[in-house]
Design a protein around this motif. Structure first.
Motif, PDB file in Angstrom:
ATOM      1  N   ASN A 261       0.854  -1.175   0.000  1.00  0.00           N
ATOM      2  CA  ASN A 261       0.000   0.000   0.000  1.00  0.00           C
ATOM      3  C   ASN A 261       0.895   1.231   0.000  1.00  0.00           C
ATOM      4  OD1 ASN A 261      -2.110  -1.930   0.705  1.00  0.00           O
ATOM      5  ND2 ASN A 261      -1.337  -1.758   2.807  1.00  0.00           N
ATOM      6  N   LEU A 262       0.439   2.294  -0.645  1.00  0.00           N
ATOM      7  CA  LEU A 262       1.183   3.544  -0.672  1.00  0.00           C
ATOM      8  C   LEU A 262       0.303   4.641  -0.102  1.00  0.00           C
ATOM      9  CD1 LEU A 262       2.030   1.744  -3.309  1.00  0.00           C
ATOM     10  CD2 LEU A 262       3.480   3.708  -3.781  1.00  0.00           C
ATOM     11  N   LEU A 263       0.920   5.500   0.713  1.00  0.00           N
ATOM     12  CA  LEU A 263       0.161   6.573   1.344  1.00  0.00           C
ATOM     13  C   LEU A 263       0.900   7.890   1.171  1.00  0.00           C
ATOM     14  CD1 LEU A 263      -1.917   6.493   4.509  1.00  0.00           C
ATOM     15  CD2 LEU A 263      -0.287   8.366   4.246  1.00  0.00           C
TER      16      LEU A 263
ATOM     17  N   TYR B 213      -3.630  10.051   1.722  1.00  0.00           N
ATOM     18  CA  TYR B 213      -4.170   9.459   0.491  1.00  0.00           C
ATOM     19  C   TYR B 213      -3.622   8.054   0.356  1.00  0.00           C
ATOM     20  CZ  TYR B 213      -5.471  10.345  -4.503  1.00  0.00           C
ATOM     21  OH  TYR B 213      -6.027  10.368  -5.753  1.00  0.00           O
ATOM     22  N   LEU B 214      -4.400   7.056   0.773  1.00  0.00           N
ATOM     23  CA  LEU B 214      -3.932   5.675   0.802  1.00  0.00           C
ATOM     24  C   LEU B 214      -4.496   4.900  -0.383  1.00  0.00           C
ATOM     25  CD1 LEU B 214      -2.518   3.315   2.377  1.00  0.00           C
ATOM     26  CD2 LEU B 214      -4.749   2.934   3.482  1.00  0.00           C
ATOM     27  N   PHE B 215      -3.611   4.189  -1.106  1.00  0.00           N
ATOM     28  CA  PHE B 215      -4.083   3.398  -2.240  1.00  0.00           C
ATOM     29  C   PHE B 215      -3.284   2.111  -2.371  1.00  0.00           C
ATOM     30  CE2 PHE B 215      -1.196   6.709  -3.630  1.00  0.00           C
ATOM     31  CZ  PHE B 215      -0.310   6.095  -4.503  1.00  0.00           C
ATOM     32  N   LYS B 216      -3.901   1.135  -3.004  1.00  0.00           N
ATOM     33  CA  LYS B 216      -3.259  -0.144  -3.242  1.00  0.00           C
ATOM     34  C   LYS B 216      -2.201   0.003  -4.335  1.00  0.00           C
ATOM     35  CE  LYS B 216      -7.469  -2.730  -2.110  1.00  0.00           C
ATOM     36  NZ  LYS B 216      -8.674  -3.384  -2.669  1.00  0.00           N
ATOM     37  N   ARG B 217      -1.165  -0.799  -4.236  1.00  0.00           N
ATOM     38  CA  ARG B 217      -0.144  -0.816  -5.282  1.00  0.00           C
ATOM     39  C   ARG B 217      -0.764  -1.149  -6.636  1.00  0.00           C
ATOM     40  NH1 ARG B 217       5.274  -0.931  -6.113  1.00  0.00           N
ATOM     41  NH2 ARG B 217       5.695  -0.588  -3.901  1.00  0.00           N
ATOM     42  N   SER B 218      -1.816  -1.949  -6.643  1.00  0.00           N
ATOM     43  CA  SER B 218      -2.468  -2.312  -7.906  1.00  0.00           C
ATOM     44  C   SER B 218      -3.026  -1.097  -8.628  1.00  0.00           C
ATOM     45  CB  SER B 218      -3.578  -3.336  -7.664  1.00  0.00           C
ATOM     46  OG  SER B 218      -4.558  -2.831  -6.771  1.00  0.00           O
TER      47      SER B 218
END
Length: 253
Positions: free
Chosen positions: A81-83, A161-166
């Protein structure tokens, strides 16, 4: 399996903010994470601080703007996950685990964000605290263990702002067209939605935002002009006005 989260913090001459930001992350994060600080050419001791605190540091030779700094951090990130986190955002107990719960509540959820005292749209909520100790107490009550309160929205503000690597693998980096910043987060949300991802606000996760501190310092007389310029760039790129995606009163679509 949601693994580790890479917390990417762009900063520019904001050491006084960054210190508190990092202190709160370390105090209140209860899941695996790494911190990547992307220093946009600061000359206030940021580099020395990051070295002392053993933070991963990407040191840029001069200020390339917020989107470019985020992209440098995203390239270096090792997490599932990237934030993206503003250096003037202070987090609270169980903040990241709460956001991750929302992110993995469904396979098609791609980006999530918290509520805060200062933001555009429905992520801004009424708060009762007057200092950071009061903030932590209020956030702790709001985000009681096991709390889950999610709302689907059309855009997430880029302050946390958190999002999946996908998502990154599908749609790529932030668009540096919007440098030095503003509307790159709206652009990323729009692209994610076009790719079939849903966006959620975690209403039970409260963070404190000092409020565009870096941009207002750099552009004291031209802040509104910068925001309007980038709104027009979004409009020219997508042929839609990003203002229509601000869910002011809780309407989600």
């Amino acid at each position: 399996m949601n693994g580790m989260t890479s917390i990417i913090i762009p900063t520019y001459n904001g050491l006084h903010l960054l210190r508190t930001c990092v202190e709160h992350i370390r105090a209140y994060t209860d899941v695996p994470y790494e911190i990547i600080v992307v220093d946009n050419g600061s000359h206030d001791g940021t580099g020395a601080y990051c070295t002392q605190e053993k933070l991963t540091l990407i040191s840029l030779p001069h200020n390339l703007g917020f989107p470019a700094a985020c992209n440098w951090g995203m390239r270096a990130a090792r997490g599932d996950n990237l934030l993206l986190l503003n250096n003037d955002v202070y987090v609270s107990p169980r903040w990241l685990s709460g956001l991750i719960d929302a992110l993995y509540s469904s396979e098609d959820v791609g980006i999530v964000g918290p509520v805060t005292n200062y933001a555009s749209g429905i992520q801004q909520v009424e708060v009762g605290y007057s200092d950071l100790a009061g903030f932590v107490s209020e956030a702790d009550r709001r985000n009681a263990p096991g709390a889950q309160d999610w709302r689907e929205v059309r855009r997430i503000v880029g302050l946390c702002y958190l999002f999946k690597r996908s998502v990154m693998e599908r749609i790529g980096w932030l668009d540096e067209l919007y440098s030095p910043g503003h509307y790159e987060d709206d652009d990323y949300c729009y692209r994610a939605r076009l790719a079939g991802f849903r966006l959620l606000v975690a209403n039970h996760v409260l963070v404190h935002h000092e409020g565009s501190a870096s941009f207002r310092h750099r552009f004291p007389s031209g802040f509104r002009e910068l925001v309007e310029r980038n709104r027009r760039r979004f409009l020219n790129k997508w042929k839609v006005d990003p203002l229509q995606f601000i869910d002011e009163r809780g309407g989600a679509s």
